[in-house]
Design a protein around this motif. Sequence first.
Motif, PDB file in Angstrom:
ATOM      1  N   PHE A 134       0.841  -1.201   0.000  1.00 30.86           N
ATOM      2  CA  PHE A 134       0.000   0.000   0.000  1.00 30.86           C
ATOM      3  C   PHE A 134       0.875   1.250   0.000  1.00 30.86           C
ATOM      4  O   PHE A 134       1.978   1.242   0.532  1.00 30.86           O
ATOM      5  N   ALA A 135       0.326   2.315  -0.561  1.00 27.90           N
ATOM      6  CA  ALA A 135       1.074   3.578  -0.636  1.00 27.90           C
ATOM      7  C   ALA A 135       1.368   4.146   0.743  1.00 27.90           C
ATOM      8  O   ALA A 135       2.362   4.822   0.946  1.00 27.90           O
ATOM      9  N   ASP A 136       0.483   3.875   1.717  1.00 25.00           N
ATOM     10  CA  ASP A 136       0.711   4.404   3.055  1.00 25.00           C
ATOM     11  C   ASP A 136       0.076   3.506   4.120  1.00 25.00           C
ATOM     12  O   ASP A 136      -0.649   2.566   3.805  1.00 25.00           O
ATOM     13  N   ASP A 137       0.367   3.826   5.373  1.00 25.13           N
ATOM     14  CA  ASP A 137      -0.118   3.005   6.487  1.00 25.13           C
ATOM     15  C   ASP A 137      -1.634   3.105   6.659  1.00 25.13           C
ATOM     16  O   ASP A 137      -2.258   2.184   7.176  1.00 25.13           O
ATOM     17  N   ASP A 138      -2.225   4.219   6.225  1.00 24.26           N
ATOM     18  CA  ASP A 138      -3.668   4.388   6.334  1.00 24.26           C
ATOM     19  C   ASP A 138      -4.395   3.348   5.471  1.00 24.26           C
ATOM     20  O   ASP A 138      -5.340   2.697   5.912  1.00 24.26           O
ATOM     21  N   GLU A 139      -3.934   3.191   4.225  1.00 17.20           N
ATOM     22  CA  GLU A 139      -4.527   2.188   3.330  1.00 17.20           C
ATOM     23  C   GLU A 139      -4.372   0.788   3.915  1.00 17.20           C
ATOM     24  O   GLU A 139      -5.297  -0.019   3.867  1.00 17.20           O
ATOM     25  N   LYS A 140      -3.176   0.517   4.433  1.00 17.90           N
ATOM     26  CA  LYS A 140      -2.921  -0.804   5.008  1.00 17.90           C
ATOM     27  C   LYS A 140      -3.859  -1.081   6.187  1.00 17.90           C
ATOM     28  O   LYS A 140      -4.438  -2.166   6.298  1.00 17.90           O
ATOM     29  N   HIS A 141      -4.029  -0.095   7.058  1.00 15.64           N
ATOM     30  CA  HIS A 141      -4.896  -0.263   8.226  1.00 15.64           C
ATOM     31  C   HIS A 141      -6.331  -0.551   7.782  1.00 15.64           C
ATOM     32  O   HIS A 141      -7.003  -1.431   8.326  1.00 15.64           O
ATOM     33  N   LEU A 142      -6.788   0.187   6.769  1.00  9.48           N
ATOM     34  CA  LEU A 142      -8.155  -0.007   6.279  1.00  9.48           C
ATOM     35  C   LEU A 142      -8.303  -1.385   5.627  1.00  9.48           C
ATOM     36  O   LEU A 142      -9.324  -2.058   5.788  1.00  9.48           O
ATOM     37  N   ALA A 147       4.553   9.257   5.941  1.00 11.08           N
ATOM     38  CA  ALA A 147       3.131   9.625   5.865  1.00 11.08           C
ATOM     39  C   ALA A 147       2.884  10.940   6.602  1.00 11.08           C
ATOM     40  O   ALA A 147       2.092  11.777   6.164  1.00 11.08           O
ATOM     41  N   GLN A 148       3.592  11.138   7.734  1.00  3.11           N
ATOM     42  CA  GLN A 148       3.424  12.376   8.508  1.00  3.11           C
ATOM     43  C   GLN A 148       3.911  13.587   7.716  1.00  3.11           C
ATOM     44  O   GLN A 148       3.251  14.627   7.678  1.00  3.11           O
ATOM     45  N   GLN A 149       5.079  13.443   7.053  1.00  3.12           N
ATOM     46  CA  GLN A 149       5.594  14.545   6.235  1.00  3.12           C
ATOM     47  C   GLN A 149       4.648  14.838   5.076  1.00  3.12           C
ATOM     48  O   GLN A 149       4.410  15.994   4.725  1.00  3.12           O
ATOM     49  N   ALA A 150       4.081  13.768   4.501  1.00  4.09           N
ATOM     50  CA  ALA A 150       3.138  13.938   3.395  1.00  4.09           C
ATOM     51  C   ALA A 150       1.911  14.709   3.847  1.00  4.09           C
ATOM     52  O   ALA A 150       1.433  15.618   3.146  1.00  4.09           O
ATOM     53  N   ASP A 151       1.388  14.364   5.027  1.00  7.53           N
ATOM     54  CA  ASP A 151       0.214  15.068   5.566  1.00  7.53           C
ATOM     55  C   ASP A 151       0.503  16.551   5.760  1.00  7.53           C
ATOM     56  O   ASP A 151      -0.323  17.412   5.441  1.00  7.53           O
ATOM     57  N   GLN A 152       1.702  16.846   6.300  1.00  9.52           N
ATOM     58  CA  GLN A 152       2.080  18.240   6.539  1.00  9.52           C
ATOM     59  C   GLN A 152       2.191  19.008   5.223  1.00  9.52           C
ATOM     60  O   GLN A 152       1.748  20.156   5.114  1.00  9.52           O
ATOM     61  N   ALA A 153       2.779  18.358   4.207  1.00 11.60           N
ATOM     62  CA  ALA A 153       2.945  19.017   2.909  1.00 11.60           C
ATOM     63  C   ALA A 153       1.593  19.282   2.263  1.00 11.60           C
ATOM     64  O   ALA A 153       1.352  20.359   1.717  1.00 11.60           O
ATOM     65  N   VAL A 154       0.689  18.287   2.327  1.00  9.43           N
ATOM     66  CA  VAL A 154      -0.647  18.462   1.747  1.00  9.43           C
ATOM     67  C   VAL A 154      -1.390  19.600   2.445  1.00  9.43           C
ATOM     68  O   VAL A 154      -2.029  20.430   1.794  1.00  9.43           O
TER      69      VAL A 154
END
Length: 200
Positions: free
Chosen positions: A62-70, A164-171
């Motif tokens: 998965f692209a990120d941990d959120d997708e994996k968790h879901l 994923a955290q850095q990605a969230d901050q950038a978005v």
Amino acid sequence: MIASVRGVVAAIAPDSAVIEVGGVGLAVQCAPGTLAGLKAGTEARLATSLVVREDSLTLYGFADDDEKHLFELLQTASGVGPRLAQAVLAVHQPEAVRRAISAGDIAALTRVPGIGKKGAERLVLELRDRIGAVSTGPDGVVGALAGGWQEQVRQGVVALGWSAQQADQAVAAVAESLDGETPPVPILLRQAIRLLGRTR
């Protein structure tokens, strides 16, 4: 349990990729959206979930941990195996899945091949209380994040090696800078990378 893999993308197939980790090529089953963020010959990190069966070991990426968790949460519902869980994520972004389950949107869930009306109702019944927070807009209305640029940019940033955290901050930073019409995703992704380039 193999929670994630990082290595050079050795090959990409229609439904999987081979990631070379320490000289070993790992075959990872991925949804089209995840594969789109990979490029042969470049390094990538995938969050992974190892599914163990009597006759097989299958690694899903998965692209990120959120997708994996879901992906893992979906499999706790009756009748949902790894292939069906991955099909859900191939059709909908994670936020869209959460919204559909939270709101009881049967029509959205039945757009996934393999999920009929009864299966969709079962997903809503069994997962509604466990699906987690759903994004809402400033007026309390559920926001139109699903399939939106935010998730696409986030996935692109993570695929390029940031956390994923850095990605969230950038978005979030890119979203704040927008004024008026939203530019195309590639331009937004470049903005996010520029912002992250300053923090590396």
